[in-house]
Design an enzyme around this catalytic site. Structure first.
Site, PDB file in Angstrom:
ATOM      1  CD  GLU A  96      32.459  29.517  27.603  1.00 27.85           C
ATOM      2  OE1 GLU A  96      33.348  30.306  27.969  1.00 27.85           O
ATOM      3  OE2 GLU A  96      31.747  29.717  26.627  1.00 27.85           O
ATOM      4  CD  GLU A 151      32.169  38.813  29.381  1.00 28.47           C
ATOM      5  OE1 GLU A 151      31.797  37.696  28.978  1.00 28.47           O
ATOM      6  OE2 GLU A 151      33.296  39.283  29.135  1.00 28.47           O
TER       7      GLU A 151
END
Length: 769
Positions: A533, A685
């Site tokens: 991203e 994460e």
């Protein structure tokens, strides 16, 4: 989750001391954790007080977090139960907290103290042990609580029923080592609206950061368990509309509604020890708490067991407070033991489909914890999805491609009834995706980047709106998952009524979204956010283009299966869609060669995703090896925290190369990368952002075994051996038990034969009909 770069925009965002036989007898209570496989047991001790990362008890419909004492008031959530406050994005509304039971030994010379308010100190909470039994889905906590010389043995057992999904229960046993009066409180906590709230549907990135700073907040993780984006991922509000209780019936009830959202209800029924006669029972109500409060005299050395039975429902799933009250009272009438027995039996039935490793107890425990968290957050037989962090406020409970590409495949062969719920969500919300495409002048369906789990509408914060417009690989991910369910189930009726409409609409979208470039004689997909991203406006992201091509191809295949007409443009675009490739070096590129690949991103390279099981781009073995070597350079050079999501693609890619040692090294990083938080293996994460429970990476790890190490892929002809199986060097074997494929069940084992060669064997499941 992310791209491999994970949402950059969001990131801005002693027995001897007691000397009492009675205490030892109480410790041997019947509800002790049963002896079982140690890979199912995760244990906290007093050494974990300062670093305690909460676990979760859930059944896919409702869930609550844990806390060290086992008696605290914890935040709880219900599936797709969202707050839609004006100006904000949709977010999970916290339902009134049901988990707590508070206890006091009464007044003393030192004052009046309540168990849940006393600071955690090993001198006060002695002989402490909390066990999460993954096999039983039960949390048990025990300790000796010393309140200024008044000691009490405490044992708490809690679960959210896997057998009766509207129910949860807690059992508290106290064994006072004194004669006197004690107090107990059985509350429903009426959470205050979170403050501050930000208009994330309207704020730009700069405004968001200014608003966070103006409220004296930071987008920074706070140890041990507050995520870096907590100021943005606050829970939504449930407003209590009506509530009450009955002191004689020992019950509480309430009706509520999420802010501008659906209605809900909740009820409690409390059970007292046999022959226990409290002298004072009352219902207490304040703006923040509805509770049953009681006082009673106790005798030294005697054990007293209390039960708290809770029923919850939401609009579209269950009834109102009256119905919940009847459920809670019925559960109380049946007794804790019966409810618990049915719950445990339901979990044991789920564990018949398992991944069993021989030769690596530590990885076996990790596999079991990842499976436990997935099963605790996904419903069977519904059309509800899962967010990247399940039933928590992580990523605001929104549904990303994680639902389709990471969680769904991990469950598909082991728990197809839960996997189907994830893909049926996309069928249920197809009208919203079609409306979104029409609003942009496009045919077909354009699924949101961040989807509301109830209505399927786009919920990407305004400061990250570019992701909603450009990270469009999600549309291909959705269609590919639909096809994968058809391949595994062979259910043509489902394909016709559920899968085909989604696949067809997505193909129409891609056929229109691709641009014909006449001077190059090819179709290109321009202005996209890469799956990595940090590259947020690139032409021809390779993962996006490969995924779009596959979505177009399988639409033609689906039409043939059903005897439907395939739009010829699907094949036209798929056949001429550009896939970036460096012909001189002999490997794929991450995106168009016009884009410099020079950012130190979380993902480093998205090429490993080309080997992800549901996509699995066919290529020459030499190209596959060169792709892997090319991808390794930016990954190895990155200075960013390792993203737990990126471990699976690397392990699976190495497995497709037949490199068992390399595949194992990437797989073992799940253990060593600091993304499993103690004491309950809650996956985050990254090692430092505290974003958990990160189900996305759990799904990736499980896919590494189900598809990566087996070499199996779902194809029209079945579950085929696409690659040679691999086995980590220290493992003896691993087995996938009760794999479901087109109405049959199999056990699949990867092991070594007498010559040391790694082989895969399949046989009908031991308990198959």
């Amino acid at each position: 989750m992310n791209g491999l770069g994970r949402r950059r925009w969001w990131r801005l965002a002693a027995w001897a001391a007691l000397g009492a036989a009675a205490w030892a007898q109480a410790w041997a209570a019947p509800s002790a954790v049963p002896a079982t496989d140690p890979s199912f047991l995760l244990t906290a001790t007093d050494r974990d007080f300062a670093s305690y990362f909460p676990t979760q008890l859930g059944n896919g419909y409702i869930a609550t977090l844990s806390a060290p004492r086992g008696t605290e008031d914890n935040l709880g959530y219900m599936v797709a139960f969202m707050d839609y406050a004006q100006g904000d994005i949709a977010r999970p509304a916290a339902v009134p907290g049901w988990s707590g039971i508070d206890y006091s030994t009464g007044h003393s010379a030192a004052g009046h103290f309540w168990l849940n308010q006393v600071a955690l100190d090993p001198r006060v909470f002695q002989d402490y042990r909390q066990v999460l039994n993954l096999h039983d889905g039960t949390l048990t906590t025990r300790y000796r609580y010393d309140d200024h010389g008044r000691a009490t043995g405490i044992e708490v057992t809690a679960f959210v029923s896997q057998a009766s999904p509207h129910l949860a229960a807690t059992r508290l046993t106290i064994t006072p080592q004194f004669d006197g009066e004690v107090e107990l409180s059985f509350p429903l906590v009426l959470w205050a609206p979170h403050q501050p709230r930000f208009e994330l549907a309207r704020l730009t990135g700069e405004q968001m950061q200014e608003a966070v700073a103006a409220n004296n907040l930071e987008l920074k993780a706070i140890p041990p368990a507050t995520p870096d984006r907590a100021p943005l991922w606050y829970h939504g509000d449930t407003r209590v509309l009506d509530a009450g209780g009955d002191a004689r019936e020992l019950t509480l009830w309430l009706d509520g509604r999420a802010e501008r959202g659906p209605a809900m209800a909740e009820a409690v029924a409390v059970s007292l020890p046999a022959g226990f006669d409290p002298g004072d029972v009352r219902v207490y109500r304040s703006p923040w708490r509805l509770s049953l409060e009681l006082k009673a005299r106790v005798r030294k050395g005697h054990s007293y067991t209390f039960g708290k039975f809770v029923a919850l429902s939401r609009e579209g799933w269950g009834g109102d407070a009256r119905a919940d009250l009847a459920l809670a009272k019925a559960a109380r009438g049946d007794g804790f033991a019966r409810l618990h027995e049915a719950h445990v039996a339901a979990w044991h039935a789920l564990w018949r489909s398992d991944i069993r490793i021989v030769g690596d107890p530590q990885m076996q425990r990790i596999v079991h914890s990842d499976l436990y968290y997935l099963l605790s957050n996904v419903t069977p037989g519904t059309a509800w999805p899962s967010g990247a962090c399940g039933l928590t406020p992580g990523y605001a409970g929104h549904v990303f491609w994680d639902n389709d590409t990471w969680l769904f495949p991990a469950l598909l062969l082991l728990h197809p009834e839960r996997a189907r719920s994830l893909v049926d969500f996309r069928s249920r919300t197809l009208p919203a995706a079609e409306a979104r495409a029409r609003a942009r002048g496009l045919p077909g369906a354009m699924y949101p980047w961040e989807s509301d789990p109830e209505h399927g509408t786009e919920q990407t914060p305004h400061f990250a709106y570019v992701l909603g417009e450009r990270e469009i690989h999600v549309n291909a991910d959705v269609a590919i998952a639909q096809w994968q369910y058809w391949l595994a189930s062979g259910d043509k009726a489902w394909l016709r009524t559920r899968g085909w409409p989604v696949i067809r609409a997505v193909a129409d979208f891609w056929a229109s979204r691709a641009t014909w470039v006449p001077e190059r004689g090819r179709y290109e997909i321009l202005h996209v956010t890469s799956v990595d991203e940090d590259y947020n406006d690139v032409p021809n992201d390779t993962f996006t283009n490969v995924s779009a091509r596959k979505a177009l191809q399988l639409a033609t295949q689906a039409a043939a299966v059903l005897g439907e007409r395939a739009d010829p443009r699907w094949s036209e675009v798929a056949g001429k869609l550009y896939i970036p490739f460096d012909a001189g070096a002999g490997h794929h590129l991450d995106f168009d060669p016009s884009v410099p690949h020079d950012i130190d991103s979380w993902g480093g390279s998205s090429l490993p995703l080309l080997a992800y099981p549901s996509l699995d781009l066919s290529m020459d073995p030499g190209v596959r090896r060169r792709d892997y070597d090319y991808a390794m350079a930016p990954i190895a050079q990155s200075h960013r925290d390792p993203n737990s999501m990126g471990l699976a693609p690397m392990a699976i890619y190495a497995a497709t190369l037949g490199d068992a040692a390399e595949a194992d090294a990437w797989f073992q990083r799940n253990r060593d990368a600091g993304v499993l938080q103690p004491p309950f293996n809650v996956r985050t994460e990254t090692p430092n952002n505290n974003t958990g429970d990160f189900l996305t990476a759990a799904g990736g790890l499980l896919q590494t075994l189900v598809y990566g190490f087996t070499g199996l892929r779902l194809q029209p002809q079945g579950l085929v051996q696409a690659y040679a199986p691999v086995l980590p060097p220290t493992w003896q074997s691993f087995t996938l038990t009760r794999v479901a494929l087109r109405g049959k069940r199999y056990d699949i084992t990867v092991s070594r034969d007498r010559d040391g060669k790694v082989v895969l064997s399949r046989r009908p499941a031991e308990d198959a009909p």
